[in-house]
Design a protein around this motif. Structure first.
Motif, PDB file in Angstrom:
ATOM      1  N   ILE A  60       0.860  -1.182   0.000  1.00  0.00           N
ATOM      2  CA  ILE A  60       0.000   0.000   0.000  1.00  0.00           C
ATOM      3  C   ILE A  60       0.900   1.237   0.000  1.00  0.00           C
ATOM      4  CG2 ILE A  60      -1.755   1.319   1.243  1.00  0.00           C
ATOM      5  CD1 ILE A  60      -2.804  -1.280   2.405  1.00  0.00           C
ATOM      6  N   ALA A  61       0.651   2.150  -0.916  1.00  0.00           N
ATOM      7  CA  ALA A  61       1.426   3.392  -0.972  1.00  0.00           C
ATOM      8  C   ALA A  61       1.115   4.242   0.258  1.00  0.00           C
ATOM      9  CB  ALA A  61       1.097   4.160  -2.246  1.00  0.00           C
ATOM     10  N   LEU A  62       2.151   4.878   0.791  1.00  0.00           N
ATOM     11  CA  LEU A  62       1.993   5.679   2.004  1.00  0.00           C
ATOM     12  C   LEU A  62       2.854   6.924   1.920  1.00  0.00           C
ATOM     13  CD1 LEU A  62       1.103   6.099   4.999  1.00  0.00           C
ATOM     14  CD2 LEU A  62       3.152   4.788   5.638  1.00  0.00           C
ATOM     15  N   ASP A  63       2.248   8.060   2.231  1.00  0.00           N
ATOM     16  CA  ASP A  63       2.965   9.325   2.367  1.00  0.00           C
ATOM     17  C   ASP A  63       2.713   9.834   3.782  1.00  0.00           C
ATOM     18  OD1 ASP A  63       4.019  11.860   2.335  1.00  0.00           O
ATOM     19  OD2 ASP A  63       3.080  12.472   0.453  1.00  0.00           O
ATOM     20  N   LEU A  64       3.716   9.759   4.639  1.00  0.00           N
ATOM     21  CA  LEU A  64       3.542  10.123   6.041  1.00  0.00           C
ATOM     22  C   LEU A  64       3.326  11.615   6.257  1.00  0.00           C
ATOM     23  CD1 LEU A  64       6.027   7.885   8.055  1.00  0.00           C
ATOM     24  CD2 LEU A  64       3.541   7.879   8.173  1.00  0.00           C
ATOM     25  N   GLU A  65       3.525  12.415   5.244  1.00  0.00           N
ATOM     26  CA  GLU A  65       3.232  13.840   5.370  1.00  0.00           C
ATOM     27  C   GLU A  65       1.772  14.151   5.083  1.00  0.00           C
ATOM     28  OE1 GLU A  65       6.492  16.715   4.259  1.00  0.00           O
ATOM     29  OE2 GLU A  65       7.150  14.976   3.066  1.00  0.00           O
ATOM     30  N   GLN A  66       0.998  13.130   4.657  1.00  0.00           N
ATOM     31  CA  GLN A  66      -0.401  13.335   4.297  1.00  0.00           C
ATOM     32  C   GLN A  66      -1.297  12.541   5.245  1.00  0.00           C
ATOM     33  OE1 GLN A  66      -1.254  15.567   1.994  1.00  0.00           O
ATOM     34  NE2 GLN A  66       0.947  15.934   1.640  1.00  0.00           N
ATOM     35  N   GLU A  67      -2.068  13.233   6.054  1.00  0.00           N
ATOM     36  CA  GLU A  67      -2.933  12.580   7.031  1.00  0.00           C
ATOM     37  C   GLU A  67      -3.883  11.591   6.369  1.00  0.00           C
ATOM     38  OE1 GLU A  67      -5.952  13.836  10.708  1.00  0.00           O
ATOM     39  OE2 GLU A  67      -4.855  15.362   9.568  1.00  0.00           O
ATOM     40  N   ALA A  68      -4.459  11.985   5.244  1.00  0.00           N
ATOM     41  CA  ALA A  68      -5.411  11.109   4.560  1.00  0.00           C
ATOM     42  C   ALA A  68      -4.759   9.819   4.097  1.00  0.00           C
ATOM     43  CB  ALA A  68      -6.034  11.840   3.371  1.00  0.00           C
ATOM     44  N   SER A  69      -3.496   9.885   3.679  1.00  0.00           N
ATOM     45  CA  SER A  69      -2.779   8.702   3.231  1.00  0.00           C
ATOM     46  C   SER A  69      -2.572   7.721   4.382  1.00  0.00           C
ATOM     47  CB  SER A  69      -1.428   9.095   2.630  1.00  0.00           C
ATOM     48  OG  SER A  69      -0.673   7.965   2.248  1.00  0.00           O
ATOM     49  N   ILE A  70      -2.255   8.239   5.547  1.00  0.00           N
ATOM     50  CA  ILE A  70      -2.034   7.385   6.716  1.00  0.00           C
ATOM     51  C   ILE A  70      -3.336   6.723   7.152  1.00  0.00           C
ATOM     52  CG2 ILE A  70      -1.217   7.324   9.104  1.00  0.00           C
ATOM     53  CD1 ILE A  70       0.357   9.952   8.409  1.00  0.00           C
ATOM     54  N   GLU A  71      -4.388   7.494   7.215  1.00  0.00           N
ATOM     55  CA  GLU A  71      -5.679   6.948   7.630  1.00  0.00           C
ATOM     56  C   GLU A  71      -6.189   5.918   6.624  1.00  0.00           C
ATOM     57  OE1 GLU A  71      -7.969  10.477   8.253  1.00  0.00           O
ATOM     58  OE2 GLU A  71      -7.294  10.681  10.341  1.00  0.00           O
ATOM     59  N   ALA A  72      -5.930   6.167   5.344  1.00  0.00           N
ATOM     60  CA  ALA A  72      -6.346   5.215   4.313  1.00  0.00           C
ATOM     61  C   ALA A  72      -5.586   3.902   4.454  1.00  0.00           C
ATOM     62  CB  ALA A  72      -6.127   5.809   2.929  1.00  0.00           C
ATOM     63  N   LEU A  73      -4.311   3.966   4.841  1.00  0.00           N
ATOM     64  CA  LEU A  73      -3.522   2.750   5.049  1.00  0.00           C
ATOM     65  C   LEU A  73      -4.173   1.852   6.092  1.00  0.00           C
ATOM     66  CD1 LEU A  73      -0.931   0.951   5.038  1.00  0.00           C
ATOM     67  CD2 LEU A  73       0.019   2.574   6.720  1.00  0.00           C
TER      68      LEU A  73
END
Length: 270
Positions: A60-73
C-alpha cells in the motif's frame, strides 16, 4: 511461555517504510513466522515488488506527510485483511539531502526541522491514532523504530534525534493509556545499521568512527533489527510495554572514547 510464542501465525502486521532496509528485513522475517504483512512505503513500486515475493503480503502506498494517506492505510488494511494486530512504525525522513543538512541547532533551518517532525512524529502519531481502535479489538501491539541517538547528544542530526526522542515519549504515553485495554507499545532503538540509505548518507570514514565505538566486531545489519522488532511484536514479549529496546551493538552502553582506551591498553599507543 511456550516455544511457539515467537510465532505470528494469523496476525496482520503493517510495516511502514517496509520496502527497504530494516522494514524489508522485518517484512521477510514476520512473513516467515506466519504473519500477513502490509508493506507501506512512499516507494510504491519497490513495495509492490517486495510484496510479490512474500506469501500473503500486500503493498500500500503511504505518504507520512499526508494525514489522509495514513488513515487510508489503516482503513484499507482492515478492510482487505480483516484485522490489525501489529503496527511497526518504521518509516522516517531519511532523504540524503535532509541528512546532509541536519546538523546542529545554530545552523538548523526551520523548514528542515518542521518537515522532520511532520514525518517522524506527526506521521507516527496519526498512524497510532488510526490503529488504536483496531488494536483494542485484537489486543495488538505497536513497535516504533527510534534511534540510539534519541538517548545521546551528538554534533549532527539534531532534528532527527530529537524527533525520535519525541517518539519514545509517545511510546510510553500509549503504553500507559492503552495497556489496560490490552495494547502494548514498545520501541526499538537501532544504532548505525548497514542499510542502503545509510551507506549513501555516511562516508566510510564516519562509519568507521561508529564501528570503533561498537562493542561487537561489526555494525548491525537490517536483519539484526528485524529480530528485535519481531520479538517485541510477538507474544514472547507479552510482559513488555513502554520499553525502549536498544539494539546498537553496545555503542550506547559504555564510557566515551572506548576505542582510544582499547587501543592504548592493547599496546597500540605509547
Amino acid at each position: 511461555m511456550t516455544g511457539d510464542a515467537i510465532r505470528m501465525d494469523g496476525k496482520v502486521a503493517i510495516i511502514t517504510g517496509g520496502a527497504g532496509g530494516i522494514g524489508a528485513a522485518t517484512a521477510r522475517l514476520m512473513t516467515a513466522r506466519g504473519a500477513r504483512v502490509v508493506i507501506a512505503d512512499i516507494a510504491a513500486d519497490r513495495a509492490a515488488s517486495l510484496a510479490a515475493e512474500l506469501p500473503g503480503a500486500v503493498a500500500i502506498a503511504l505518504d507520512l506527510e499526508q494525514e489522509a494517506s495514513i488513515e487510508a492505510l489503516i482503513a484499507q488494511t482492515v478492510a482487505q485483511l480483516g484485522r490489525l494486530d501489529v503496527l511497526h512504525n518504521n518509516a522516517a525522513l531519511l532523504e540524503l539531502e535532509v541528512a546532509r543538512h541536519d546538523g546542529d541547532i545554530e545552523h538548523m533551518t526551520t523548514a528542515l526541522w518542521d518537515r522532520t517532525y511532520a514525518v517522524n512524529v506527526r506521521g507516527t502519531m496519526i498512524a497510532c491514532r488510526a490503529a488504536l481502535p483496531h488494536m483494542v479489538q485484537t489486543r495488538g501491539c505497536i513497535v516504533n523504530t527510534v534511534s540510539n541517538l534519541a538517548l545521546q547528544g551528538h554534533v549532527i542530526q539534531s532534528a532527527y534525534s530529537s524527533s525520535k526522542a519525541a517518539v519514545i515519549q509517545m511510546t510510553r504515553a500509549i503504553a500507559a493509556s492503552h495497556g489496560h485495554l490490552g495494547v502494548r507499545c514498545n520501541a526499538v532503538a537501532p544504532g548505525m545499521t548497514m542499510t542502503p540509505a545509510l551507506r549513501a548518507a555516511f562516508p566510510p570514514a564516519l562509519r568507521k568512527v561508529v564501528e570503533d565505538e561498537t562493542l561487537r566486531d561489526q555494525l548491525g545489519d537490517p536483519e539484526d533489527i528485524a529480530e528485535a522488532v519481531a520479538f517485541l511484536a510477538s507474544d514472547a514479549a507479552r510482559n513488555m510495554t513502554g520499553q525502549v529496546l536498544v539494539c546498537d551493538g553496545g555503542a550506547a552502553s559504555h564510557v566515551p572514547g572506548i576505542s582510544g582506551f582499547r587501543s592504548f591498553f592493547s599496546g597500540d599507543q605509547a
